[in-house]
Scaffold this motif. Sequence first.
Motif, PDB file in Angstrom:
ATOM      1  N   ASP A   1       0.455  -1.111   0.048  1.00  0.00           N
ATOM      2  CA  ASP A   1       0.093   0.007   0.501  1.00  0.00           C
ATOM      3  C   ASP A   1       0.784   1.166   0.489  1.00  0.00           C
ATOM      4  O   ASP A   1       0.194   2.809  -0.401  1.00  0.00           O
ATOM      5  CB  ASP A   1      -0.685   0.111   1.068  1.00  0.00           C
ATOM      6  CG  ASP A   1      -1.820  -0.813   1.358  1.00  0.00           C
ATOM      7  OD1 ASP A   1      -1.717  -1.758  -0.160  1.00  0.00           O
ATOM      8  OD2 ASP A   1      -3.160  -0.446   1.807  1.00  0.00           O
TER       9      ASP A   1
ATOM     10  N   ARG B   1      -2.202   4.526  -3.577  1.00  0.00           N
ATOM     11  CA  ARG B   1      -3.342   3.674  -3.656  1.00  0.00           C
ATOM     12  C   ARG B   1      -3.911   4.878  -4.038  1.00  0.00           C
ATOM     13  O   ARG B   1      -4.860   5.534  -3.926  1.00  0.00           O
ATOM     14  CB  ARG B   1      -4.474   3.731  -2.175  1.00  0.00           C
ATOM     15  CG  ARG B   1      -3.471   2.659  -1.160  1.00  0.00           C
ATOM     16  CD  ARG B   1      -4.271   2.448   0.146  1.00  0.00           C
ATOM     17  NE  ARG B   1      -5.266   1.424  -0.890  1.00  0.00           N
ATOM     18  CZ  ARG B   1      -6.838   1.384  -0.600  1.00  0.00           C
ATOM     19  NH1 ARG B   1      -6.924   1.805   0.717  1.00  0.00           N
ATOM     20  NH2 ARG B   1      -7.303  -0.072  -0.230  1.00  0.00           N
TER      21      ARG B   1
ATOM     22  N   THR C   1      -2.179   0.195   4.867  1.00  0.00           N
ATOM     23  CA  THR C   1      -2.226   1.252   5.021  1.00  0.00           C
ATOM     24  C   THR C   1      -1.115   1.269   5.729  1.00  0.00           C
ATOM     25  O   THR C   1       0.047   1.722   5.963  1.00  0.00           O
ATOM     26  CB  THR C   1      -3.547   1.937   4.329  1.00  0.00           C
ATOM     27  OG1 THR C   1      -3.573   1.267   2.795  1.00  0.00           O
ATOM     28  CG2 THR C   1      -2.005   2.779   3.699  1.00  0.00           C
TER      29      THR C   1
END
Length: 268
Positions: free
Chosen positions: A5, A21, A32
């Motif tokens: 991420d 992202r 994340t």
Amino acid sequence: MEYSDILFEKENGIAIITINRPKVLNSFRRQTVEELIMAFEAAGQDPNIGVILLTGTGDRAFCVGGDVKEWGPSGYDGSSWIDIGLPVVRLQELIRSVPKPVIAVVNGYAIGGGHVLQVVCDLAISSENAIFGQAGPKVGSFDAGYGTAYLARLVGERKAREIWMLCRQYTAEEALQMGLINKIVESSALMDEARKWANEILRLSPSALKMIKASFNADTDHIHGLTKLAFGALNFFYATPESNEGHQAFIEKRSPDFSEFRDRGENL
């Protein structure tokens, strides 16, 4: 360490941490946030790193907060009594406590929880197309810790109340005028300017910078306890009909109707 991420790069004493992202405007999910924590810890412990840059992929968004796809019946998945399922408190505290300057490189929208991330950084540089703001009361959420109390230290309490109580969005120029960011540059020059600032910092005494950062933080460390309390309360709030109305309205792209909750406090 492999990341899914985020991007984590090191170059000439500078760590660049990028939320990767872009399809969801760099909103964060649990994965994340956990990867951001690992990257900040790694950069903080690396003796070859003197400055950390935090940014987002692309030119549309720095970060727009939590990913709504992670939302469950009572808030973000995996929540406990002390958090909301996303370890954002740990991330905020880490950005503040890592013993190296952290520069937010804001390349677009910095909204909600994403806005709070840039607030807790030591410095902030933005592109001319950056947009700043909070959205919590519009979607049945809030950040009553660093996102409010520390924000007031940056822009003044009257302006901080406006930001939260009206949920307006502000241009980069407005953000600069209120003291929310340090500088505006053209989008094409944003990372070059951030590297320039980082290289200026690298010429300074690392121990002096560490102590200066600790001294600034000491004045607002009481917000640490407030933040823990606030996110615990937010977890409970997410299970209420009032919060659900805000979230559902956002998903359905309509204006929320909070009228039935206006004179009721028992839902909290």
